[in-house]
Design a protein around this motif. Structure first.
Motif, PDB file in Angstrom:
ATOM      1  N   GLN A 146      54.616 -30.555 -12.490  1.00 50.02           N
ATOM      2  CA  GLN A 146      55.802 -31.413 -12.512  1.00 50.02           C
ATOM      3  C   GLN A 146      56.637 -31.226 -13.771  1.00 50.02           C
ATOM      4  N   HIS A 147      55.971 -31.066 -14.930  1.00 50.53           N
ATOM      5  CA  HIS A 147      56.688 -31.122 -16.201  1.00 50.53           C
ATOM      6  C   HIS A 147      56.925 -29.766 -16.863  1.00 50.53           C
ATOM      7  N   ALA A 148      56.087 -28.774 -16.600  1.00 56.08           N
ATOM      8  CA  ALA A 148      56.247 -27.484 -17.268  1.00 56.08           C
ATOM      9  C   ALA A 148      57.474 -26.754 -16.740  1.00 56.08           C
ATOM     10  N   ALA A 149      58.012 -25.854 -17.578  1.00 54.57           N
ATOM     11  CA  ALA A 149      59.152 -25.044 -17.144  1.00 54.57           C
ATOM     12  C   ALA A 149      58.780 -24.143 -15.977  1.00 54.57           C
ATOM     13  N   GLY A 150      57.503 -23.804 -15.882  1.00 50.83           N
ATOM     14  CA  GLY A 150      57.041 -23.000 -14.752  1.00 50.83           C
ATOM     15  C   GLY A 150      55.533 -22.836 -14.794  1.00 50.83           C
ATOM     16  N   VAL A 151      54.907 -22.897 -13.629  1.00 54.32           N
ATOM     17  CA  VAL A 151      53.504 -22.535 -13.479  1.00 54.32           C
ATOM     18  C   VAL A 151      53.511 -21.325 -12.547  1.00 54.32           C
ATOM     19  N   HIS A 152      53.250 -20.160 -13.105  1.00 53.09           N
ATOM     20  CA  HIS A 152      53.547 -18.905 -12.420  1.00 53.09           C
ATOM     21  C   HIS A 152      52.289 -18.352 -11.741  1.00 53.09           C
ATOM     22  N   TYR A 153      51.916 -18.976 -10.629  1.00 54.79           N
ATOM     23  CA  TYR A 153      50.758 -18.510  -9.879  1.00 54.79           C
ATOM     24  C   TYR A 153      51.011 -17.100  -9.343  1.00 54.79           C
ATOM     25  N   ASP A 154      49.988 -16.246  -9.470  1.00 49.38           N
ATOM     26  CA  ASP A 154      50.113 -14.901  -8.904  1.00 49.38           C
ATOM     27  C   ASP A 154      49.051 -14.611  -7.860  1.00 49.38           C
ATOM     28  N   GLY A 155      48.198 -15.583  -7.567  1.00 50.16           N
ATOM     29  CA  GLY A 155      47.190 -15.411  -6.545  1.00 50.16           C
ATOM     30  C   GLY A 155      45.968 -14.644  -6.995  1.00 50.16           C
ATOM     31  N   VAL A 156      45.976 -14.130  -8.233  1.00 53.48           N
ATOM     32  CA  VAL A 156      44.842 -13.341  -8.731  1.00 53.48           C
ATOM     33  C   VAL A 156      44.364 -13.894 -10.078  1.00 53.48           C
ATOM     34  N   ASP A 175      57.870 -37.080 -26.806  1.00 54.53           N
ATOM     35  CA  ASP A 175      57.864 -37.114 -25.345  1.00 54.53           C
ATOM     36  C   ASP A 175      57.258 -35.820 -24.821  1.00 54.53           C
ATOM     37  N   PRO A 176      56.069 -35.875 -24.214  1.00 62.96           N
ATOM     38  CA  PRO A 176      55.445 -34.639 -23.728  1.00 62.96           C
ATOM     39  C   PRO A 176      56.317 -33.880 -22.739  1.00 62.96           C
ATOM     40  N   ALA A 177      57.083 -34.593 -21.918  1.00 61.86           N
ATOM     41  CA  ALA A 177      57.933 -33.923 -20.932  1.00 61.86           C
ATOM     42  C   ALA A 177      58.974 -33.049 -21.610  1.00 61.86           C
ATOM     43  N   ALA A 178      59.491 -33.509 -22.766  1.00 62.27           N
ATOM     44  CA  ALA A 178      60.485 -32.717 -23.488  1.00 62.27           C
ATOM     45  C   ALA A 178      59.883 -31.431 -24.019  1.00 62.27           C
ATOM     46  N   ASN A 179      58.634 -31.473 -24.442  1.00 62.43           N
ATOM     47  CA  ASN A 179      57.966 -30.264 -24.925  1.00 62.43           C
ATOM     48  C   ASN A 179      57.600 -29.336 -23.766  1.00 62.43           C
ATOM     49  N   LEU A 180      57.021 -29.912 -22.721  1.00 61.48           N
ATOM     50  CA  LEU A 180      56.571 -29.103 -21.584  1.00 61.48           C
ATOM     51  C   LEU A 180      57.732 -28.445 -20.852  1.00 61.48           C
ATOM     52  N   ALA A 181      58.923 -29.003 -20.983  1.00 62.27           N
ATOM     53  CA  ALA A 181      60.088 -28.376 -20.349  1.00 62.27           C
ATOM     54  C   ALA A 181      60.371 -26.991 -20.926  1.00 62.27           C
ATOM     55  N   ASN A 182      59.753 -26.678 -22.084  1.00 65.88           N
ATOM     56  CA  ASN A 182      59.907 -25.365 -22.713  1.00 65.88           C
ATOM     57  C   ASN A 182      58.654 -24.497 -22.576  1.00 65.88           C
ATOM     58  N   ASN A 212      44.474 -29.919 -29.138  1.00 67.62           N
ATOM     59  CA  ASN A 212      45.334 -29.993 -30.325  1.00 67.62           C
ATOM     60  C   ASN A 212      46.584 -30.841 -30.107  1.00 67.62           C
ATOM     61  N   ASP A 213      46.945 -31.075 -28.856  1.00 68.56           N
ATOM     62  CA  ASP A 213      48.139 -31.868 -28.567  1.00 68.56           C
ATOM     63  C   ASP A 213      47.918 -33.353 -28.858  1.00 68.56           C
ATOM     64  N   PRO A 214      48.992 -34.099 -29.164  1.00 68.76           N
ATOM     65  CA  PRO A 214      48.883 -35.549 -29.375  1.00 68.76           C
ATOM     66  C   PRO A 214      49.028 -36.340 -28.080  1.00 68.76           C
ATOM     67  N   TYR A 215      48.807 -35.704 -26.937  1.00 73.85           N
ATOM     68  CA  TYR A 215      48.928 -36.346 -25.627  1.00 73.85           C
ATOM     69  C   TYR A 215      48.244 -35.473 -24.587  1.00 73.85           C
ATOM     70  N   ASP A 216      47.990 -36.063 -23.432  1.00 69.58           N
ATOM     71  CA  ASP A 216      47.701 -35.332 -22.203  1.00 69.58           C
ATOM     72  C   ASP A 216      48.270 -36.152 -21.059  1.00 69.58           C
ATOM     73  N   TRP A 217      47.862 -35.901 -19.842  1.00 69.20           N
ATOM     74  CA  TRP A 217      48.435 -36.610 -18.688  1.00 69.20           C
ATOM     75  C   TRP A 217      48.101 -38.097 -18.686  1.00 69.20           C
ATOM     76  N   ASN A 218      47.121 -38.511 -19.504  1.00 69.86           N
ATOM     77  CA  ASN A 218      46.770 -39.932 -19.601  1.00 69.86           C
ATOM     78  C   ASN A 218      47.629 -40.683 -20.619  1.00 69.86           C
TER      79      ASN A 218
END
Length: 471
Positions: free
Chosen positions: A215-225, A347-354, A277-283
Motif C-alpha cells: 500500500q505505502h511503498a513506491a513499488g513492490v516489484h515481484y518477479d515470480g522468482v 510519517d512512515p508513509a512519506a518515507n515509504l513513498a520513496n 532500525n526503523d522508528p516504526y512498523d505497520w503497528n
C-alpha cells in the motif's frame, strides 16, 4: 539531554567564605538556569562547599541522584582538597568550570583543582566563561550528553546472530575488550533460531505487513522468482522472529550474519534489518533497535553511539565507490538502510513513498526483497569505531548527503547496484586521506553535526579520536 550534578566550590576560611557566598550563589544560579533552559536536568545541592565534610557529603548526594556528569564550579579561589574529596565520592565524568569574572579568582581555583586531579591521574575536562555564555552551556551540554551516552552502554547486551561473515575480520570484536572498555556483554545466537521461529511466526501479521508495504511503498516489484509475496512474507516473519528473540533475551542491539547461510538457503535479512532500525512498523511508532548487517560488532556499536547522541536511526552502508569527477561518494549496502532515511519524516508513509522493494541480485540465491531508495539530503555526521593494533579509535567527519538532479541520480545508481539503497555524499575528509586510513568497509551516519558530543564520547571512553576535515 542529560542529568548534571553541580557542586560549587568555595574558600575554606570561614570569614572569606561568608564574604563570597552570595557572589557564588548568583553565578551558580545563572549557570543552573542556563543549563535547564538548554533542556538538561540539574541536581544542585544549593550550599557552596566550604569544608572537607561538606565536600564529601554534597558529592555523595549528587552521586546518589544518578547524575551523568558532575560539574565542579569555581567562581572564587577554592581550596583544592575540596575538589579532591568530592571527586573521590563520585564515579561520573568530571567537568571543572570556571567563571571568568575578573573581580574574583575563579580561574585560579579551577587551575589549582585541575592540577591536583592531574597529579593523581583523575581524568576531567575544563571549561570557562560567564554562566550565561551560550558556548559554555553548549560545551557543558556536549560533555553531559556524552556522559549519558557512554554510561548507557554499560550493562547492555549485544545479540550476535551467527559468526564472522565471509572472513570479515573488521566485523568481529574481542568480547573481553568490549566488557572491559564498554561494559557490554555479547550473547551468541545461532541463525537457525531465526529460521525456526520464522516458520512458526504469525502468518496473519506477516500478510498484514506485506499489504502495508504494497500500500505505502513506491513499488513492490515481484518477479515470480527472486521476489514473490511468499518470499516477502518469509522475510517479514524473520523480522517477527528477531523481534521475539530480542524481547526474550533482553537484547539492547544486535547484528545478523546472514551471508552465506541465510542468503543462499532461506532469505536475505534486508527487510528484517531495515525494520529493526526503523522508528516504526505497520503497528505504529516504536523505538529503533540497532541491528547491523553481517553481524558487524563495531558497526553496531558505532550505530548505537551515534543514534543515542542524535536521537535518530543510524545509517549502515558500504563505502561502495568514489566518483572523483564529481567528488561524490556512493554509500551503498544490500538493503540495510532503514526506510526512515528515504525521507527522514515522522510519517512512515512519506518515507515509504520513496522506497522500492526490488528482487535480490545474483549474490543471494535464496531471494527476497532489497529495500531500495536514495537517502534524503542534509548535513550528516559520519564515521566509525575502528581498531589499530588492538586499540580502539573513533574516525569522525562531517559530510553532506546530496540532492542530485533526477538524471544524475539515476545514472549514479545504475553504475553500481540499482536494486540497493544509496546515499550520495560529499565528505569533509579528502579522498586520499579517507581511502588511505579508514579502518573498515562499513561507514555509519546520523543527521546533523554531532561532532562535539562524539569528541567528548571518545575522551570519556579513553579512545583515540581521528577527525578529518578538508582544512
Amino acid at each position: 539531554m542529560a542529568r548534571i550534578g553541580v557542586l560549587s566550590i568555595s574558600d575554606g576560611r570561614q570569614h572569606v567564605h561568608t564574604r563570597n557566598v552570595e557572589f557564588i550563589r548568583l553565578k551558580r544560579d545563572a549557570l543552573v538556569e542556563s543549563l535547564r533552559a538548554a533542556g538538561h536536568e540539574v541536581v544542585d545541592p544549593a550550599a557552596p562547599i566550604a569544608s572537607n565534610a561538606e565536600a564529601t557529603t554534597a558529592a555523595r548526594r549528587v552521586a546518589a541522584a544518578g547524575v551523568d556528569l558532575t560539574l565542579l564550579y569555581y567562581t572564587v579561589w577554592a581550596f583544592p582538597h575540596f575538589t579532591m574529596l568530592a571527586a573521590d565520592a563520585v564515579d561520573t565524568p568530571l567537568a571543572l568550570v570556571a567563571s571568568t569574572d575578573p573581580t574574583e579568582p575563579g580561574l585560579v581555583g579551577m587551575l589549582a583543582a585541575g592540577g591536583a586531579l592531574d597529579q593523581i591521574g583523575r581524568e576531567h575536562s575544563r571549561l570557562w566563561g560567564e554562566p550565561n555564555d551560550p558556548e559554555l552551556t553548549a560545551g557543558i551540554g556536549s560533555r553531559a550528553t556524552a556522559a549519558a551516552t557512554t554510561a548507557g552502554l554499560r550493562g547492555c547486551t549485544f545479540g550476535r546472530f551467527g559468526g564472522r561473515p565471509m572472513g570479515m575480520n573488521t566485523a568481529v570484536a574481542n568480547t573481553d575488550q568490549w566488557q572491559r572498555l564498554f561494559g557490554i556483554d555479547v550473547e551468541e545466537i545461532d541463525q537457525y533460531e531465526l529460521v525456526l521461529r520464522a516458520e512458526r511466526a504469525d502468518a496473519g501479521e506477516a500478510r498484514e505487513a506485506r499489504e502495508w508495504f504494497e500500500q505505502h511503498a513506491a513499488g513492490v516489484h515481484y518477479d515470480g522468482v527472486k521476489l514473490t509475496p511468499e518470499l516477502l512474507e518469509r522475510q517479514i516473519r524473520s523480522y517477527l522472529a528477531a523481534r521475539e528473540i530480542i524481547e526474550e533475551r533482553n537484547l539492547d542491539f544486535s547484528g545478523i550474519k546472514a551471508q552465506p547461510e541465510l542468503t543462499e538457503n532461506f532469505a536475505t535479512m534486508d527487510i528484517t534489518e531495515a525494520l529493526l532500525n526503523d522508528p516504526y512498523d505497520w503497528n505504529g511508532p516504536k523505538r529503533p533497535h540497532v541491528c547491523a548487517t553481517e553481524a558487524d560488532m563495531d558497526g553496531a556499536l558505532t550505530m548505537r553511539l551515534f543514534g543515542d547522541v542524535a536521537g535518530t536511526p543510524a545509517l549502515f552502508a558500504d563505502v561502495r565507490h568514489y566518483h572523483a569527477d564529481r567528488d561524490v561518494w556512493d554509500l551503498c549496502n544490500s538493503g540495510q538502510h532503514a526506510t526512515w532515511f528515504a525521507g527522514r519524516s515522522d510519517d512512515p508513509a512519506a518515507n515509504l513513498a520513496n522506497v522500492h522493494l526490488c528482487p535480490e541480485v545474483f549474490f543471494f540465491p535464496a531471494g527476497g526483497a532489497s529495500v531500495q531508495h536514495v537517502a534524503a539530503p542534509g548535513t550528516m555526521t559520519l564515521g566509525r569505531l575502528t581498531r589499530s593494533g588492538g586499540h580502539y579509535r573513533m574516525q569522525l567527519m562531517l559530510g553532506e548527503f546530496l540532492d542530485l538532479d533526477a538524471d544524475t541520480t539515476e545514472d549514479l545508481v545504475r553504475r553500481s547496484t540499482p536494486e540497493w539503497p544509496h546515499a550520495f555524499a560529499r565528505l569533509d575528509a579528502p579522498a586520499d586521506t579517507f581511502l588511505s586510513r579508514f579502518g573498515a568497509n562499513h561507514i555509519h551516519a546520523v543527521p546533523g553535526d554531532h561532532r562535539a558530543v562524539l569528541r567528548a564520547v571518545a575522551e570519556q571512553l579513553d579512545i583515540e579520536l581521528e577527525e578529518w576535515t578538508r582544512g
